[in-house]
Design a protein around this motif. Sequence first.
Motif, PDB file in Angstrom:
ATOM      1  N   ALA A  73       0.826  -1.210   0.000  1.00  0.00           N
ATOM      2  CA  ALA A  73       0.000   0.000   0.000  1.00  0.00           C
ATOM      3  C   ALA A  73       0.857   1.254   0.000  1.00  0.00           C
ATOM      4  O   ALA A  73       0.480   2.278  -0.582  1.00  0.00           O
ATOM      5  CB  ALA A  73      -0.930  -0.005   1.210  1.00  0.00           C
ATOM      6  N   GLU A  74       2.028   1.175   0.607  1.00  0.00           N
ATOM      7  CA  GLU A  74       2.930   2.324   0.638  1.00  0.00           C
ATOM      8  C   GLU A  74       3.313   2.762  -0.773  1.00  0.00           C
ATOM      9  O   GLU A  74       3.536   3.944  -1.034  1.00  0.00           O
ATOM     10  CB  GLU A  74       4.201   2.008   1.440  1.00  0.00           C
ATOM     11  N   GLY A  75       3.415   1.804  -1.687  1.00  0.00           N
ATOM     12  CA  GLY A  75       3.731   2.120  -3.083  1.00  0.00           C
ATOM     13  C   GLY A  75       2.639   2.947  -3.731  1.00  0.00           C
ATOM     14  O   GLY A  75       2.922   3.873  -4.498  1.00  0.00           O
ATOM     15  N   LEU A  76       1.404   2.631  -3.403  1.00  0.00           N
ATOM     16  CA  LEU A  76       0.281   3.411  -3.937  1.00  0.00           C
ATOM     17  C   LEU A  76       0.323   4.837  -3.403  1.00  0.00           C
ATOM     18  O   LEU A  76       0.192   5.797  -4.173  1.00  0.00           O
ATOM     19  CB  LEU A  76      -1.043   2.741  -3.563  1.00  0.00           C
ATOM     20  N   PHE A  77       0.544   4.976  -2.107  1.00  0.00           N
ATOM     21  CA  PHE A  77       0.592   6.319  -1.509  1.00  0.00           C
ATOM     22  C   PHE A  77       1.782   7.123  -2.027  1.00  0.00           C
ATOM     23  O   PHE A  77       1.646   8.291  -2.389  1.00  0.00           O
ATOM     24  CB  PHE A  77       0.626   6.228   0.018  1.00  0.00           C
ATOM     25  N   LEU A  78       2.960   6.496  -2.067  1.00  0.00           N
ATOM     26  CA  LEU A  78       4.147   7.193  -2.559  1.00  0.00           C
ATOM     27  C   LEU A  78       3.997   7.539  -4.036  1.00  0.00           C
ATOM     28  O   LEU A  78       4.318   8.654  -4.456  1.00  0.00           O
ATOM     29  CB  LEU A  78       5.403   6.341  -2.338  1.00  0.00           C
ATOM     30  N   GLY A  79       3.492   6.598  -4.824  1.00  0.00           N
ATOM     31  CA  GLY A  79       3.307   6.846  -6.247  1.00  0.00           C
ATOM     32  C   GLY A  79       2.357   8.004  -6.508  1.00  0.00           C
ATOM     33  O   GLY A  79       2.637   8.872  -7.347  1.00  0.00           O
ATOM     34  N   CYS A  80       1.263   8.043  -5.770  1.00  0.00           N
ATOM     35  CA  CYS A  80       0.315   9.160  -5.919  1.00  0.00           C
ATOM     36  C   CYS A  80       0.962  10.482  -5.515  1.00  0.00           C
ATOM     37  O   CYS A  80       0.782  11.498  -6.197  1.00  0.00           O
ATOM     38  CB  CYS A  80      -0.944   8.909  -5.092  1.00  0.00           C
ATOM     39  N   ALA A  81       1.725  10.465  -4.427  1.00  0.00           N
ATOM     40  CA  ALA A  81       2.390  11.692  -3.975  1.00  0.00           C
ATOM     41  C   ALA A  81       3.408  12.176  -5.007  1.00  0.00           C
ATOM     42  O   ALA A  81       3.480  13.376  -5.310  1.00  0.00           O
ATOM     43  CB  ALA A  81       3.075  11.453  -2.633  1.00  0.00           C
ATOM     44  N   VAL A  82       4.170  11.265  -5.583  1.00  0.00           N
ATOM     45  CA  VAL A  82       5.167  11.635  -6.600  1.00  0.00           C
ATOM     46  C   VAL A  82       4.477  12.215  -7.825  1.00  0.00           C
ATOM     47  O   VAL A  82       4.872  13.268  -8.338  1.00  0.00           O
ATOM     48  CB  VAL A  82       6.050  10.421  -6.972  1.00  0.00           C
ATOM     49  N   LEU A  83       3.444  11.545  -8.306  1.00  0.00           N
ATOM     50  CA  LEU A  83       2.751  12.028  -9.509  1.00  0.00           C
ATOM     51  C   LEU A  83       2.071  13.370  -9.256  1.00  0.00           C
ATOM     52  O   LEU A  83       2.095  14.266 -10.119  1.00  0.00           O
ATOM     53  CB  LEU A  83       1.744  10.993  -9.993  1.00  0.00           C
ATOM     54  N   LEU A  84       1.469  13.530  -8.088  1.00  0.00           N
ATOM     55  CA  LEU A  84       0.794  14.787  -7.768  1.00  0.00           C
ATOM     56  C   LEU A  84       1.792  15.934  -7.661  1.00  0.00           C
ATOM     57  O   LEU A  84       1.587  17.002  -8.252  1.00  0.00           O
ATOM     58  CB  LEU A  84       0.004  14.648  -6.462  1.00  0.00           C
ATOM     59  N   THR A  85       2.874  15.719  -6.929  1.00  0.00           N
ATOM     60  CA  THR A  85       3.856  16.803  -6.777  1.00  0.00           C
ATOM     61  C   THR A  85       4.561  17.103  -8.094  1.00  0.00           C
ATOM     62  O   THR A  85       4.886  18.254  -8.369  1.00  0.00           O
ATOM     63  CB  THR A  85       4.889  16.481  -5.681  1.00  0.00           C
ATOM     64  N   ASP A  86       4.765  16.097  -8.913  1.00  0.00           N
ATOM     65  CA  ASP A  86       5.370  16.332 -10.225  1.00  0.00           C
ATOM     66  C   ASP A  86       4.438  17.157 -11.103  1.00  0.00           C
ATOM     67  O   ASP A  86       4.877  18.062 -11.816  1.00  0.00           O
ATOM     68  CB  ASP A  86       5.716  15.009 -10.896  1.00  0.00           C
ATOM     69  N   ALA A  87       3.156  16.874 -11.037  1.00  0.00           N
ATOM     70  CA  ALA A  87       2.183  17.665 -11.812  1.00  0.00           C
ATOM     71  C   ALA A  87       2.125  19.114 -11.321  1.00  0.00           C
ATOM     72  O   ALA A  87       1.999  20.044 -12.118  1.00  0.00           O
ATOM     73  CB  ALA A  87       0.799  17.021 -11.719  1.00  0.00           C
ATOM     74  N   ILE A  88       2.253  19.301 -10.016  1.00  0.00           N
ATOM     75  CA  ILE A  88       2.251  20.654  -9.461  1.00  0.00           C
ATOM     76  C   ILE A  88       3.529  21.394  -9.861  1.00  0.00           C
ATOM     77  O   ILE A  88       3.498  22.589 -10.178  1.00  0.00           O
ATOM     78  CB  ILE A  88       2.099  20.612  -7.921  1.00  0.00           C
ATOM     79  N   ALA A  89       4.653  20.692  -9.884  1.00  0.00           N
ATOM     80  CA  ALA A  89       5.944  21.317 -10.215  1.00  0.00           C
ATOM     81  C   ALA A  89       6.112  21.544 -11.716  1.00  0.00           C
ATOM     82  O   ALA A  89       6.921  22.370 -12.121  1.00  0.00           O
ATOM     83  CB  ALA A  89       7.089  20.462  -9.689  1.00  0.00           C
ATOM     84  N   ALA A  90       5.346  20.842 -12.542  1.00  0.00           N
ATOM     85  CA  ALA A  90       5.532  20.906 -13.998  1.00  0.00           C
ATOM     86  C   ALA A  90       5.488  22.323 -14.564  1.00  0.00           C
ATOM     87  O   ALA A  90       6.333  22.665 -15.397  1.00  0.00           O
ATOM     88  CB  ALA A  90       4.512  20.015 -14.698  1.00  0.00           C
ATOM     89  N   PRO A  91       4.563  23.186 -14.155  1.00  0.00           N
ATOM     90  CA  PRO A  91       4.563  24.541 -14.731  1.00  0.00           C
ATOM     91  C   PRO A  91       5.800  25.352 -14.379  1.00  0.00           C
ATOM     92  O   PRO A  91       6.114  26.323 -15.063  1.00  0.00           O
ATOM     93  CB  PRO A  91       3.311  25.174 -14.131  1.00  0.00           C
ATOM     94  N   THR A  92       6.508  25.006 -13.319  1.00  0.00           N
ATOM     95  CA  THR A  92       7.702  25.743 -12.924  1.00  0.00           C
ATOM     96  C   THR A  92       8.960  25.172 -13.540  1.00  0.00           C
ATOM     97  O   THR A  92      10.039  25.739 -13.375  1.00  0.00           O
ATOM     98  CB  THR A  92       7.854  25.753 -11.388  1.00  0.00           C
ATOM     99  N   ARG A  93       8.825  24.065 -14.262  1.00  0.00           N
ATOM    100  CA  ARG A  93       9.966  23.404 -14.897  1.00  0.00           C
ATOM    101  C   ARG A  93      10.528  24.322 -15.972  1.00  0.00           C
ATOM    102  O   ARG A  93       9.787  24.855 -16.783  1.00  0.00           O
ATOM    103  CB  ARG A  93       9.500  22.085 -15.494  1.00  0.00           C
ATOM    104  N   PRO A  94      11.849  24.512 -15.992  1.00  0.00           N
ATOM    105  CA  PRO A  94      12.450  25.365 -17.035  1.00  0.00           C
ATOM    106  C   PRO A  94      12.121  24.817 -18.427  1.00  0.00           C
ATOM    107  O   PRO A  94      12.174  23.626 -18.664  1.00  0.00           O
ATOM    108  CB  PRO A  94      13.957  25.260 -16.763  1.00  0.00           C
ATOM    109  N   GLY A  95      11.751  25.709 -19.312  1.00  0.00           N
ATOM    110  CA  GLY A  95      11.404  25.331 -20.670  1.00  0.00           C
ATOM    111  C   GLY A  95       9.963  24.953 -20.870  1.00  0.00           C
ATOM    112  O   GLY A  95       9.520  24.707 -21.988  1.00  0.00           O
ATOM    113  N   SER A  96       9.186  24.891 -19.776  1.00  0.00           N
ATOM    114  CA  SER A  96       7.770  24.543 -19.927  1.00  0.00           C
ATOM    115  C   SER A  96       6.997  25.804 -20.305  1.00  0.00           C
ATOM    116  O   SER A  96       7.349  26.917 -19.951  1.00  0.00           O
ATOM    117  CB  SER A  96       7.202  23.968 -18.621  1.00  0.00           C
ATOM    118  N   SER A  97       5.956  25.599 -21.074  1.00  0.00           N
ATOM    119  CA  SER A  97       5.118  26.759 -21.433  1.00  0.00           C
ATOM    120  C   SER A  97       4.072  26.933 -20.351  1.00  0.00           C
ATOM    121  O   SER A  97       3.420  25.993 -19.934  1.00  0.00           O
ATOM    122  CB  SER A  97       4.456  26.530 -22.785  1.00  0.00           C
ATOM    123  N   LYS A  98       3.930  28.145 -19.865  1.00  0.00           N
ATOM    124  CA  LYS A  98       3.015  28.410 -18.736  1.00  0.00           C
ATOM    125  C   LYS A  98       1.661  28.814 -19.220  1.00  0.00           C
ATOM    126  O   LYS A  98       1.432  29.318 -20.234  1.00  0.00           O
ATOM    127  CB  LYS A  98       3.600  29.489 -17.836  1.00  0.00           C
TER     128      LYS A  98
END
Length: 98
Positions: A73-98
């Motif tokens: 179950a920890e994999g599900l929680f960690l995986g969701c946290a990684v995907l969610l935080t990555d989606a939140i960080a994506a607009p701040t990624r250098p080279g991304s269109s905002k």
Amino acid sequence: METRGRPAAPGWVTVVVRYAVAVFVYGTVVHLFQLATGGTHPYPDAPTWLAVYFVSLTLLDPLAAGLLAARRAEGLFLGCAVLLTDAIAAPTRPGSSK
């Protein structure tokens, strides 16, 4: 069929988990490549907090993949946290269109 005392997951769950494991393994390869080719600063245009986050994914992605593959179950929680935080960080990624 049971696995380690647990009932077998429905077929669609197995497919989704395998896909998620593949996504995290791919992410691991990408981050390792970026570290190998980027030297000590693999994300030179990123703010420090974002660069640290991306480097941490080099450890978090394979951890999530392994835990998911082990049906933890920890994999599900960690995986969701990684995907969610990555989606939140994506607009701040250098080279991304905002």
